[in-house]
Write an enzyme that holds these catalytic residues in place. Structure first.
Site, PDB file in Angstrom:
ATOM      1  N   HIS A 270      -9.099   1.399  -5.494  1.00  0.00           N
ATOM      2  CA  HIS A 270      -8.538   0.369  -4.812  1.00  0.00           C
ATOM      3  C   HIS A 270      -6.814   0.696  -5.001  1.00  0.00           C
ATOM      4  CE1 HIS A 270     -11.687  -1.954  -3.372  1.00  0.00           C
ATOM      5  NE2 HIS A 270     -12.195  -1.751  -4.561  1.00  0.00           N
TER       6      HIS A 270
ATOM      7  N   TYR B 143       0.772  -1.206  -0.059  1.00  0.00           N
ATOM      8  CA  TYR B 143       0.019   0.174   0.179  1.00  0.00           C
ATOM      9  C   TYR B 143       0.821   1.310  -0.130  1.00  0.00           C
ATOM     10  CZ  TYR B 143      -3.666  -3.390   1.162  1.00  0.00           C
ATOM     11  OH  TYR B 143      -4.438  -4.258   1.103  1.00  0.00           O
TER      12      TYR B 143
END
Ligand code: CA2
Length: 145
Positions: A99, A22
Site C-alpha cells: 500500500h 499517492y
C-alpha cells in the site's frame, strides 16, 4: 526471476488525482522505475479495475511459473474474500501486499486487510518505495535459498 506486479482499482489514476496521498508520478512511471532498478527481473505488469481479472491474473501466475507477486489490490484489500482466497490458492507462489499510503493512519475501514492476511507480508506507508521493498524481498529470498 519472474515477478508479477498486480495493481487493482483506480491505481491507473496515479499521478492524475490525489497527488498529496499517492504522489505525482503515474503508474507507468512506477513500473518503469522498477524495471530500471531491477534489470535482472522479468516483470509482468497488470492493472485492472475488475476483481475477477485480478483473480485470473493470480491463477495465471501459478500456472505460468511466476516466482512471486507484488500486489496492491487498492480498495479490494479491505473487502474481497475472493481475492484473499485466490492468494491462498496459488501457494506456493508468495504474494507481498503493498500500500502506497499507511492504511493504519487512515479511516477505520482501511485497517482491515483481508487479502493481506493471506500474503507473506504487507508493506504500507512507504510510498512507491514499498513496491521496491517488496521486489527486494523476493531477490533476497532467492539469494538465501
Ligand atoms: O495506499 C494504497 O496503495 C491503497 O491501496 C490505495 C487504494 C486505497 O483504497 C487503499 O485503502 C490504499 C486506492 C487506490 C486509488 O488510487 C488512486 C490514485 C490516484 C488518484 C485516486 C485514486
Amino acid at each position: 526471476m519472474r515477478l508479477l506486479v498486480l495493481n487493482g482499482p483506480n491505481l491507473n489514476l496515479l499521478g492524475i488525482r490525489e497527488p498529496e496521498v499517492y504522489g505525482s508520478g503515474t503508474l507507468d512511471d512506477l513500473e518503469e522505475a522498477l524495471v530500471e532498478a531491477f534489470p535482472e527481473i522479468a516483470f509482468r505488469f497488470v492493472q485492472s479495475n475488475h476483481e475477477g481479472i485480478l483473480i485470473d491474473a493470480l491463477h495465471a501466475a501459478r500456472e505460468d511459473g511466476t516466482d512471486g507477486v507484488v500486489m496492491n489490490p487498492g480498495g479490494f484489500s479491505h473487502t474481497s474474500v475472493a481475492l484473499r482466497d485466490a492468494v491462498s490458492a496459488i501457494a506456493p507462489v508468495s504474494v507481498v501486499e503493498v500500500h502506497i499510503s499507511n492504511v493504519h493512519t487512515r479511516e477505520g475501514f482501511r485497517h482491515t486487510l483481508l487479502s493481506g492476511g493471506a500474503c507473506v507480508g504487507i508493506v504500507s506507508g512507504l510510498g512507491r518505495y514499498g513496491y521496491h521493498a517488496a521486489v527486494r524481498y523476493f531477490v533476497e529470498s532467492e539469494r538465501s535459498q
